[in-house]
Design a protein around this motif. Structure first.
Motif, PDB file in Angstrom:
ATOM      1  N   PHE A 166      -6.539  -1.054   8.676  1.00 33.86           N
ATOM      2  CA  PHE A 166      -7.206   0.238   8.809  1.00 33.86           C
ATOM      3  C   PHE A 166      -6.513   1.122   9.839  1.00 33.86           C
ATOM      4  O   PHE A 166      -6.220   2.294   9.576  1.00 33.86           O
ATOM      5  CB  PHE A 166      -8.671   0.030   9.199  1.00 33.86           C
ATOM      6  N   LYS A 202     -14.277   4.086  11.099  1.00 36.48           N
ATOM      7  CA  LYS A 202     -14.143   3.236   9.917  1.00 36.48           C
ATOM      8  C   LYS A 202     -15.283   3.410   8.916  1.00 36.48           C
ATOM      9  O   LYS A 202     -15.034   3.471   7.704  1.00 36.48           O
ATOM     10  CB  LYS A 202     -14.021   1.767  10.352  1.00 36.48           C
ATOM     11  N   LEU A 247     -10.351   5.580   2.162  1.00 35.04           N
ATOM     12  CA  LEU A 247      -9.190   4.865   2.694  1.00 35.04           C
ATOM     13  C   LEU A 247      -9.396   3.361   2.587  1.00 35.04           C
ATOM     14  O   LEU A 247      -8.473   2.626   2.185  1.00 35.04           O
ATOM     15  CB  LEU A 247      -8.940   5.258   4.153  1.00 35.04           C
ATOM     16  N   LYS A 248     -10.585   2.882   2.914  1.00 35.60           N
ATOM     17  CA  LYS A 248     -10.860   1.449   2.814  1.00 35.60           C
ATOM     18  C   LYS A 248     -10.786   0.987   1.359  1.00 35.60           C
ATOM     19  O   LYS A 248     -10.327  -0.128   1.074  1.00 35.60           O
ATOM     20  CB  LYS A 248     -12.232   1.133   3.415  1.00 35.60           C
ATOM     21  N   CYS A 308     -14.425   5.762   3.865  1.00 38.11           N
ATOM     22  CA  CYS A 308     -14.653   4.812   2.771  1.00 38.11           C
ATOM     23  C   CYS A 308     -13.551   4.870   1.719  1.00 38.11           C
ATOM     24  O   CYS A 308     -13.189   3.837   1.137  1.00 38.11           O
ATOM     25  CB  CYS A 308     -16.014   5.077   2.128  1.00 38.11           C
ATOM     26  N   LYS A 364      -8.186  -6.912   8.674  1.00 36.44           N
ATOM     27  CA  LYS A 364      -8.873  -5.694   8.241  1.00 36.44           C
ATOM     28  C   LYS A 364      -8.736  -4.590   9.286  1.00 36.44           C
ATOM     29  O   LYS A 364      -8.519  -3.421   8.953  1.00 36.44           O
ATOM     30  CB  LYS A 364     -10.352  -5.989   7.989  1.00 36.44           C
ATOM     31  N   ILE A 379      -7.128   0.553   0.510  1.00 36.96           N
ATOM     32  CA  ILE A 379      -6.618  -0.705   1.056  1.00 36.96           C
ATOM     33  C   ILE A 379      -7.068  -1.877   0.195  1.00 36.96           C
ATOM     34  O   ILE A 379      -6.281  -2.772  -0.132  1.00 36.96           O
ATOM     35  CB  ILE A 379      -7.081  -0.883   2.511  1.00 36.96           C
ATOM     36  N   ARG A 380      -8.330  -1.881  -0.194  1.00 35.77           N
ATOM     37  CA  ARG A 380      -8.843  -2.968  -1.018  1.00 35.77           C
ATOM     38  C   ARG A 380      -8.152  -3.015  -2.386  1.00 35.77           C
ATOM     39  O   ARG A 380      -7.834  -4.093  -2.896  1.00 35.77           O
ATOM     40  CB  ARG A 380     -10.359  -2.832  -1.202  1.00 35.77           C
ATOM     41  N   SER A 388      -4.275   4.287   8.483  1.00 37.51           N
ATOM     42  CA  SER A 388      -4.909   5.582   8.754  1.00 37.51           C
ATOM     43  C   SER A 388      -4.010   6.448   9.630  1.00 37.51           C
ATOM     44  O   SER A 388      -3.894   7.661   9.398  1.00 37.51           O
ATOM     45  CB  SER A 388      -6.278   5.381   9.425  1.00 37.51           C
ATOM     46  N   LEU A 446     -11.579   2.617  15.315  1.00 35.87           N
ATOM     47  CA  LEU A 446     -12.510   1.822  14.512  1.00 35.87           C
ATOM     48  C   LEU A 446     -13.879   2.480  14.409  1.00 35.87           C
ATOM     49  O   LEU A 446     -14.656   2.162  13.516  1.00 35.87           O
ATOM     50  CB  LEU A 446     -12.643   0.426  15.117  1.00 35.87           C
ATOM     51  N   THR A 451       0.826  -1.206   0.000  1.00 31.10           N
ATOM     52  CA  THR A 451       0.000   0.000   0.000  1.00 31.10           C
ATOM     53  C   THR A 451       0.859   1.254   0.000  1.00 31.10           C
ATOM     54  O   THR A 451       0.603   2.207  -0.751  1.00 31.10           O
ATOM     55  CB  THR A 451      -0.943   0.007   1.221  1.00 31.10           C
TER      56      THR A 451
END
Length: 258
Positions: free
Chosen positions: A212, A109, A115-116, A113, A208, A119-120, A216, A106, A76
């Motif tokens: 995160f 979280k 940032l997630k 969205c 996960k 990561i994905r 972050s 968390l 990443t």
């Protein structure tokens, strides 16, 4: 040599035994395992759920989760070096929803969205666990081939994570592919970095959570820059225990200096 089972896992298992399991949903892994083990014992099914396998699964959580999580972070960061506009957009999202005075938790979280999605997309591009081993529990036919019982099968996740028909431009790093028109996170069924079905990665939720929180906090506090702005480290990997990027150097520039 460190004895993981006796020196680490067993003390926690023994400590858990001091507390009654009851009928309430357990709040962590060891009592959850013990509760299921007790249910199976009452049914006379004790072949696999036992303390030896409990300590072994704890070891897998640490080894598997640590190696794959740290490698995903390496990838990443490398992608963010190549795409500073993505890094800046992720930072602005964190700044807007969390601020800069405290670490993200968390609880934030659902709001982060983008940032997630970053990561994905890193997980999709890197395919850290490219080959997932499975054993056939019975013989079966697949496209004219007979797969005998007990055959070791290596599931190649790359065929799903980087399929051109599914993703359109799988060679491009584009986090937006995981976002809907209104900015919500998408979960395509072809996105399987942790595997799928009942044998999905045991540490999926732990991984996960770690990805995160670590990423972050890193993006919130540091601007990630290449050692040499004129020569970005290559986006090339090598197969070791998992698919890792080739070693590279990076500058962590505190954002307070901006």
């Amino acid at each position: 040599m460190f004895d993981f089972r006796n020196e680490f896992a067993l003390p926690y298992i023994e400590a858990s035994k001091k507390n009654s399991l009851g009928n309430e949903p357990p709040d962590c892994y060891i009592p959850a395992y013990r509760q299921k083990m007790e249910q199976e014992t009452q049914k006379g099914l004790t072949k696999y759920l036992n303390e030896k396998n409990l300590s072994a699964s704890i070891l897998q959580l640490f080894l598997g989760g640590t190696e794959t999580t740290s490698t995903t972070i390496y990838w990443t960061v490398l992608y963010l070096l190549h795409h500073p506009e993505v890094q800046q957009k992720a930072f602005k999202e964190i700044e807007a929803h969390v601020g800069l005075d405290r670490l993200p938790t968390l609880a934030e979280k659902p709001q982060l969205c983008y940032l997630k999605a970053v990561i994905r997309e890193s997980q999709r591009m890197a395919a850290v666990s490219a080959l997932i081993p499975r054993i056939a529990t019975k013989s079966f036919e697949l496209k004219g081939y007979t797969i005998p019982k007990d055959t070791i099968i290596l599931v190649n996740t790359v065929t799903s994570l980087q399929d051109a028909q599914t993703w359109g431009d799988p060679e491009n790093f584009r986090p937006e592919r995981f976002l809907s028109a209104d900015g919500n996170l998408l979960s395509p069924e072809e996105f399987i970095p942790f595997g799928m079905g009942k044998r999905t990665c045991l540490a999926e939720n732990l991984g996960k959570m770690e990805l995160f929180l670590f990423l972050s906090a890193m993006i919130q506090h540091f601007r990630l820059e290449p050692e040499d702005p004129e020569e970005l480290p290559p986006l090339k990997g090598q197969i070791q225990m998992v698919h890792v990027p080739k070693p590279y150097k990076i500058k962590f520039v505190p954002r307070l200096q901006q």
